[in-house]
Design an enzyme around this catalytic site. Structure first.
Site, short mmCIF file in Angstrom:
data_model
loop_
_atom_site.label_atom_id
_atom_site.label_comp_id
_atom_site.label_asym_id
_atom_site.label_seq_id
_atom_site.Cartn_x
_atom_site.Cartn_y
_atom_site.Cartn_z
N SER A 246 0.83 -1.19 0.00
CA SER A 246 0.00 0.00 0.00
C SER A 246 0.88 1.25 0.00
CB SER A 246 -0.95 -0.04 1.20
OG SER A 246 -1.97 0.93 1.08
N ASP A 473 -8.46 -4.82 -6.18
CA ASP A 473 -8.01 -4.08 -5.01
C ASP A 473 -8.93 -2.89 -4.78
OD1 ASP A 473 -6.59 -2.27 -3.26
OD2 ASP A 473 -4.78 -3.42 -3.66
N HIS A 500 -6.68 -6.26 -0.59
CA HIS A 500 -5.68 -5.20 -0.57
C HIS A 500 -4.44 -5.72 0.14
CE1 HIS A 500 -3.85 -1.32 -0.63
NE2 HIS A 500 -3.88 -1.17 0.67
#
Length: 533
Positions: A246, A473, A500
């Site tokens: 991320s 995602d 994710h």
């Protein structure tokens, strides 16, 4: 556990329940500056060398110790206990790299030793910005407990500038204020309406609790990437082996831009595109959550008792009818109140992980019964709030770091962002015009952002890197992973499914095998390689 605000002058403060202020905050969903370097292409850009004045930092030795004083909540302490043998240390870095003889920052570091003969450290960032890396290392070691990755690498995490046990840490409000939801840091993704006085007060409160106004300009990603290079050297490595997920993909990309020849291997999981500016990135992320919401609603529609109804095409409308009244009439929730922004935040917290979809559905049904406990608990779980009421400072750090990274939006642009958000993610639409108060919570920050968009362009001397991207995602869309791979010349591993971040979870043999081969043997997957969740 000792109150985290008593452990040091600049220990972190509390949190706010409206999770939408920190979209993309964490990727640990499987368990639940002004003087920074010039930008790429500018004269004076730091390409990896450092002055003799920094030798004292690059040559320091870490004193490893027990980790008892490093977690900021009981929940974090429990999570760190999942990794047997974990140890912690502190690393000194200059607060301002242009003034290495000035004030210092103390970076918290954790290490979980390899289960076999170690090839060296694998540095890990869990996401955010604001994710606590000392905890993230423990979670990654636990998730990869049967992987060849943890057989061959020590997993090393660190709390970036402003985060967790690193000092100074960002502190903008108390745990009690966080539970009450009375303090907002940002307007993006919420219906909060700021005045200019409000945004000035945000900066002043964060400065007061975080070590002074002089700290705030030095919390951006470019400074943290320089800290990573010091950590690489302190760990005894000529080159860096890194796993970021991320926001950790932004941090890794900036490191690759600044120190390309010091990269050994780099896995970027749940990738953020370096080409998207703040406006585009935010809107695309919210659109991803709408897709995840629609997927959840379609599954729910097969149940006659689904609170969103049995017609998936009407699910967003049904949801709006349930949550919009919360703007004027919040419902009781775990001793506090759940308002409209809180409900949206709770739903988004659950949308990161398909396993949480049943809890979201239960929470939506509960609102119709006049309570918000389930959605509030989703926020608590996502934010790692302790049972004792203590919060880590992740959202505060998220705000401060983004103030030094993201584009500053004018009030007009903020209103346009809200309009674009509701167009792409109508489940977030409050049904009233709230574009007039969309001021940027960073507008009075004492320094301009230093990241710059686009970044990491035309990077030379970078070895093979690996981008891992899930097609569904919800917050870092697959297109962003494709763009990042193209920008860095990385290999791309496409993962079919929804979620994710996947590498650190250790739940997919295909992903784990491909990642291990790359990290250990530096063999990248073939072009077009895919795995399926």
């Amino acid at each position: 556990m000792e109150d985290r605000r008593q452990r040091g002058k600049n220990a972190p403060g509390g949190r706010r329940s409206r999770l939408t202020t920190g979209i993309g905050l964490l990727a640990m969903t499987g368990v639940l500056a002004a003087c920074a370097p010039a930008q790429s292409g500018e004269e004076g850009f730091d390409t990896g060398s450092h002055s003799a004045a920094l030798d004292v930092f690059y040559d320091q030795e870490l004193a490893w110790e027990d980790c008892a004083d490093y977690p900021s909540t009981e929940t974090e302490a429990m999570l760190m206990g999942l990794a047997p043998g974990i140890e912690c240390a502190r690393m000194e870095v200059p607060l301002d790299y242009e003034e290495p003889d000035g004030d210092l920052a103390s970076v918290a570091v954790s290490r979980v030793p390899a289960r076999g003969e170690s090839m060296g450290p694998l540095l890990f960032n869990p996401g955010g910005p604001g994710g606590p890396g000392v905890v993230g290392a423990a979670l990654t070691a636990a998730g990869l407990a049967e992987s060849e990755i943890t057989e061959r690498f020590d997993v090393v995490g660190f709390d970036p500038r402003g985060v967790g046990a690193t000092v100074p840490a960002v502190d903008c409000y108390t745990d009690e204020e966080a539970d009450a939801g009375v303090v907002a840091l940002g307007s993006h993704g919420t219906t909060v309406e700021f005045t200019e006085a409000d945004t000035l007060a945000i900066m002043e409160r964060c400065a007061e609790g975080s070590g002074g106004v002089e700290v705030l300009p030095h919390l951006g990603t470019r400074d943290t990437a320089r800290d990573m290079d010091v950590l690489r050297a302190v760990l005894g490595e000529e080159t860096l082996t890194y796993l970021g997920q991320s926001y950790g993909t932004r941090l890794g990309t900036v490191y690759a831009e600044q120190f390309p020849e010091r990269v050994r291997a780099m896995v970027l999981d749940g990738a953020k595109s370096p080409l998207e500016d703040t406006f585009e990135s935010r809107v695309n992320a919210y659109a991803g959550f709408q897709e995840a919401f629609d997927e959840m609603a379609a599954s729910c529609a097969t149940d006659a008792d689904c609170p969103l109804g049995t017609d998936p095409t009407r699910a967003t409308t049904e949801f709006q009818e349930i949550v919009r009244p919360l703007r004027d009439a919040p419902v009781p929730a775990l001793g506090a109140e759940l308002d409209f922004d809180g409900a949206i935040g709770g739903v988004i917290a659950g949308l990161y992980n398909t396993e949480s979809h049943p809890r979201i559905i239960d929470g939506i049904a509960e609102i119709e019964e006049g309570r918000g406990d389930t959605l509030m608990q989703l926020i608590y779980d996502f934010g790692l709030r302790g049972a004792d009421g203590a919060w880590p400072n992740s959202l505060e750090a998220n705000h401060a770091i983004n103030c030094m990274d993201e584009d500053r939006l004018t009030p007009e642009q903020g209103g346009e962002l809200r309009e674009a958000t509701y167009a792409r993610a109508p489940f977030m639409d409050p049904g009233v015009d709230v574009t007039g108060g969309a001021r940027d919570g960073c507008e009075h920050w004492p320094a301009e952002p230093t990241l710059g968009f686009p970044y990491a362009q035309d990077v030379e001397g970078l070895p093979d890197t690996l981008v891992v991207s899930i097609t569904g995602d919800p917050t870092t869309p697959h297109e962003g992973g494709i763009r990042l791979a193209e920008t860095l010349g990385s290999a791309l591993l496409t993962v079919e499914g929804t979620g994710h971040g996947v590498v650190s979870l250790g739940t997919n043999e295909c992903v784990d095998g491909a990642t291990a081969r790359y990290l250990i043997d530096l063999e990248v997957p073939d072009e077009g390689a895919t795995c399926a969740l």
